[in-house]
Design a protein around this motif. Structure first.
Motif, PDB file in Angstrom:
ATOM      1  N   THR A 177       0.831  -1.210   0.000  1.00 37.46           N
ATOM      2  CA  THR A 177       0.000   0.000   0.000  1.00 37.46           C
ATOM      3  C   THR A 177       0.860   1.252   0.000  1.00 37.46           C
ATOM      4  O   THR A 177       0.598   2.219  -0.732  1.00 37.46           O
ATOM      5  N   VAL A 178       1.904   1.229   0.844  1.00 35.30           N
ATOM      6  CA  VAL A 178       2.796   2.395   0.923  1.00 35.30           C
ATOM      7  C   VAL A 178       3.508   2.621  -0.405  1.00 35.30           C
ATOM      8  O   VAL A 178       3.613   3.759  -0.894  1.00 35.30           O
ATOM      9  N   LEU A 179       4.000   1.553  -1.019  1.00 38.29           N
ATOM     10  CA  LEU A 179       4.714   1.693  -2.283  1.00 38.29           C
ATOM     11  C   LEU A 179       3.797   2.230  -3.377  1.00 38.29           C
ATOM     12  O   LEU A 179       4.178   3.113  -4.152  1.00 38.29           O
ATOM     13  N   THR A 180       2.582   1.702  -3.452  1.00 38.08           N
ATOM     14  CA  THR A 180       1.642   2.169  -4.471  1.00 38.08           C
ATOM     15  C   THR A 180       1.285   3.637  -4.266  1.00 38.08           C
ATOM     16  O   THR A 180       1.285   4.436  -5.217  1.00 38.08           O
ATOM     17  N   THR A 181       0.996   3.996  -3.021  1.00 38.19           N
ATOM     18  CA  THR A 181       0.630   5.386  -2.733  1.00 38.19           C
ATOM     19  C   THR A 181       1.814   6.324  -2.934  1.00 38.19           C
ATOM     20  O   THR A 181       1.650   7.457  -3.418  1.00 38.19           O
ATOM     21  N   TYR A 186      -2.369   6.240  14.620  1.00 39.78           N
ATOM     22  CA  TYR A 186      -3.398   5.850  13.649  1.00 39.78           C
ATOM     23  C   TYR A 186      -4.663   6.692  13.827  1.00 39.78           C
ATOM     24  O   TYR A 186      -5.273   7.139  12.839  1.00 39.78           O
ATOM     25  N   VAL A 187      -5.060   6.928  15.069  1.00 39.47           N
ATOM     26  CA  VAL A 187      -6.250   7.741  15.336  1.00 39.47           C
ATOM     27  C   VAL A 187      -6.033   9.179  14.854  1.00 39.47           C
ATOM     28  O   VAL A 187      -6.912   9.771  14.211  1.00 39.47           O
ATOM     29  N   VAL A 188      -4.861   9.741  15.138  1.00 42.40           N
ATOM     30  CA  VAL A 188      -4.570  11.103  14.705  1.00 42.40           C
ATOM     31  C   VAL A 188      -4.541  11.194  13.179  1.00 42.40           C
ATOM     32  O   VAL A 188      -5.121  12.115  12.578  1.00 42.40           O
ATOM     33  N   ALA A 189      -3.881  10.225  12.523  1.00 40.19           N
ATOM     34  CA  ALA A 189      -3.824  10.230  11.066  1.00 40.19           C
ATOM     35  C   ALA A 189      -5.209  10.034  10.454  1.00 40.19           C
ATOM     36  O   ALA A 189      -5.545  10.661   9.435  1.00 40.19           O
ATOM     37  N   GLY A 190      -6.024   9.192  11.082  1.00 39.26           N
ATOM     38  CA  GLY A 190      -7.392   9.019  10.594  1.00 39.26           C
ATOM     39  C   GLY A 190      -8.225  10.280  10.769  1.00 39.26           C
ATOM     40  O   GLY A 190      -9.082  10.589   9.923  1.00 39.26           O
ATOM     41  N   PHE A 191      -7.990  11.012  11.847  1.00 39.24           N
ATOM     42  CA  PHE A 191      -8.718  12.263  12.066  1.00 39.24           C
ATOM     43  C   PHE A 191      -8.413  13.270  10.968  1.00 39.24           C
ATOM     44  O   PHE A 191      -9.299  14.015  10.530  1.00 39.24           O
ATOM     45  N   PHE A 192      -7.154  13.283  10.491  1.00 38.11           N
ATOM     46  CA  PHE A 192      -6.782  14.185   9.407  1.00 38.11           C
ATOM     47  C   PHE A 192      -7.032  13.564   8.033  1.00 38.11           C
ATOM     48  O   PHE A 192      -6.624  14.138   7.020  1.00 38.11           O
ATOM     49  N   LEU A 246      -5.810  10.918   6.439  1.00 39.04           N
ATOM     50  CA  LEU A 246      -4.660  10.510   5.637  1.00 39.04           C
ATOM     51  C   LEU A 246      -4.904   9.124   5.055  1.00 39.04           C
ATOM     52  O   LEU A 246      -5.426   8.236   5.738  1.00 39.04           O
ATOM     53  N   GLU A 247      -4.514   8.937   3.806  1.00 39.18           N
ATOM     54  CA  GLU A 247      -4.738   7.655   3.151  1.00 39.18           C
ATOM     55  C   GLU A 247      -3.894   6.537   3.765  1.00 39.18           C
ATOM     56  O   GLU A 247      -4.289   5.370   3.722  1.00 39.18           O
ATOM     57  N   LEU A 248      -2.766   6.885   4.298  1.00 38.35           N
ATOM     58  CA  LEU A 248      -1.852   5.892   4.871  1.00 38.35           C
ATOM     59  C   LEU A 248      -1.949   5.832   6.388  1.00 38.35           C
ATOM     60  O   LEU A 248      -0.953   5.555   7.065  1.00 38.35           O
ATOM     61  N   ALA A 249      -3.136   6.070   6.939  1.00 36.50           N
ATOM     62  CA  ALA A 249      -3.282   6.100   8.394  1.00 36.50           C
ATOM     63  C   ALA A 249      -2.882   4.765   9.019  1.00 36.50           C
ATOM     64  O   ALA A 249      -2.121   4.724   9.995  1.00 36.50           O
ATOM     65  N   ALA A 250      -3.387   3.655   8.465  1.00 37.27           N
ATOM     66  CA  ALA A 250      -3.057   2.342   9.022  1.00 37.27           C
ATOM     67  C   ALA A 250      -1.572   2.036   8.873  1.00 37.27           C
ATOM     68  O   ALA A 250      -0.922   1.527   9.798  1.00 37.27           O
ATOM     69  N   ALA A 251      -1.015   2.352   7.698  1.00 38.58           N
ATOM     70  CA  ALA A 251       0.409   2.091   7.475  1.00 38.58           C
ATOM     71  C   ALA A 251       1.277   2.928   8.411  1.00 38.58           C
ATOM     72  O   ALA A 251       2.294   2.446   8.921  1.00 38.58           O
TER      73      ALA A 251
END
Length: 365
Positions: A88-92, A210-216, A218-223
């Motif tokens: 996912t990271v490489l594709t994004t 992950y929670v902070v990245a999801g709040f903003f 971000l497509e790579l929140a889980a990664a």
């Protein structure tokens, strides 16, 4: 003259060992990881083997096979998750690769147009695609390493039944064998405590990121959450790298300095609380390692074994300090590696490595 010859022999021996460490890196890293996993589960297996179902004790073989099956399943699942996130990271990253030079240059726009253009040209000259292909090739070795680690752990479980007997026959002195067993028990206890605390703190930090990245959004929140969890095992610099990566991904995706600054400050506070408050509070005085020694150890094993060596640097340093503290000739090394300069003498109080009950003992019970 004798001292010169001795010094030359020591240098040659160190060079040969260093060469072998580098050349056999894949095998040795897998073996070291297997030993760490084995030490984490050895006490649990002994506890399970002491339990009874009615009048019968749980066979040690059954406890070992159950632990090996759980370790194998857990490692294969974790490896699959990491590989999927890497893809996912490489594709994004390939998608945002064109925006990366402009985003990085915009971060230094306040320094003037000349500096911004210079940074833009420098970043544009970097072939991101080749680095990504190299990273993808290295990630492909992760599954092979996982299978090799599982095999090593299986053989270690098979050998653990006769470990104390072999140790006694090898040393030939029962008292010395007990001291060596206590030393090994201390190493296992310290490393296990460090890994358990580090895993808990890293997991909590990864979830919060992950929670902070999801709040903003971000497509790579889980990664980013998984990456933070993994990087926090690298002492001192891992959390810094993870924080910078989160901020960089935010700026590349959103292209706005406000949200980037907000997420950088938020993640930085999370890392500070986890690394400077919660982690030391839970660790207490369990490790007593020199901060400078950790950095030197991190740099050495990172140069020899790469990123895996950084993850294994602290367990290796713990083992080195405890072993050197038990050998009078090597005690100065233990003093240098310790935080207070006086490594504690607690191996006499540490539990000796337990020998699992044999089948005859099970039948007698």
């Amino acid at each position: 003259m004798d001292r010169v010859q001795t010094g030359a022999l020591i240098i040659i021996a160190f060079a040969v060992v260093l060469f072998l460490l580098v050349q056999a890196r894949f095998l040795l890293v897998s073996l070291a990881t297997a030993i760490v996993l084995f030490s984490l589960t050895s006490d649990a297996i002994n506890f399970i083997a002491r339990q009874r179902i009615g009048p019968l004790r749980i066979p040690n073989l059954l406890a070992s096979l159950t632990a090996l099956a759980l370790i194998s399943a857990g490692m294969l699942v974790l490896t699959s998750i990491i590989l999927s996130q890497i893809n996912t990271v490489l594709t994004t990253t390939l998608t945002y690769a064109e925006n990366l030079p402009r985003a990085v240059a915009a971060m230094v726009a306040w320094m003037g147009e000349d500096v911004e253009q210079s940074v833009f040209n420098s970043v544009s000259s970097v072939d991101v695609g080749s680095y990504l292909r190299t990273a993808a090739g290295q990630a492909g070795n992760l599954m092979s390493a996982t299978v090799l680690i599982i095999l090593f752990v299986g053989f270690l479980f098979a050998e653990r039944i006769w470990f104390n007997t072999k140790l006694l026959n090898f040393i030939g002195d029962e008292e010395r064998a007990k001291r060596v067993g206590r030393t090994i028990g201390t190493i296992i206890h310290r490393v296990n405590y460090y890994l358990l605390v580090k895993s808990g703190v890293s997991a909590a930090t990864g979830v919060m990121v992950y929670v902070v990245a999801g709040f903003f959004q971000l497509e790579l929140a889980a990664a980013l959450g998984i990456l933070t969890f993994v990087l926090n095992y690298i002492p001192n610099i891992g959390s810094i790298v993870a924080t910078v990566l989160v901020a960089l991904v935010t700026f590349v995706q959103l292209g706005e300095p406000g949200p980037t600054a907000a997420i950088f400050v938020t993640v930085g506070l999370i890392q500070f609380l986890a690394g400077s408050v919660i982690d030391p509070m839970l660790m207490g005085r369990a490790l007593r390692l020199s901060s400078f020694g950790i950095i030197i150890n991190l740099a050495f094993w990172g140069a020899v074994w790469g990123v895996p060596g950084m993850f294994l640097s602290v367990p290796i340093m713990v083992a080195m300090m405890i072993i050197c503290s038990q050998v009078p000739e090597l005690r100065p090394i233990a003093i240098l590696l310790s935080r207070e300069g006086l490594p504690e003498q607690d191996t006499d109080e540490a539990p000796q490595v337990e020998t699992p009950a044999t089948e005859s003992e099970d039948n007698a019970a």
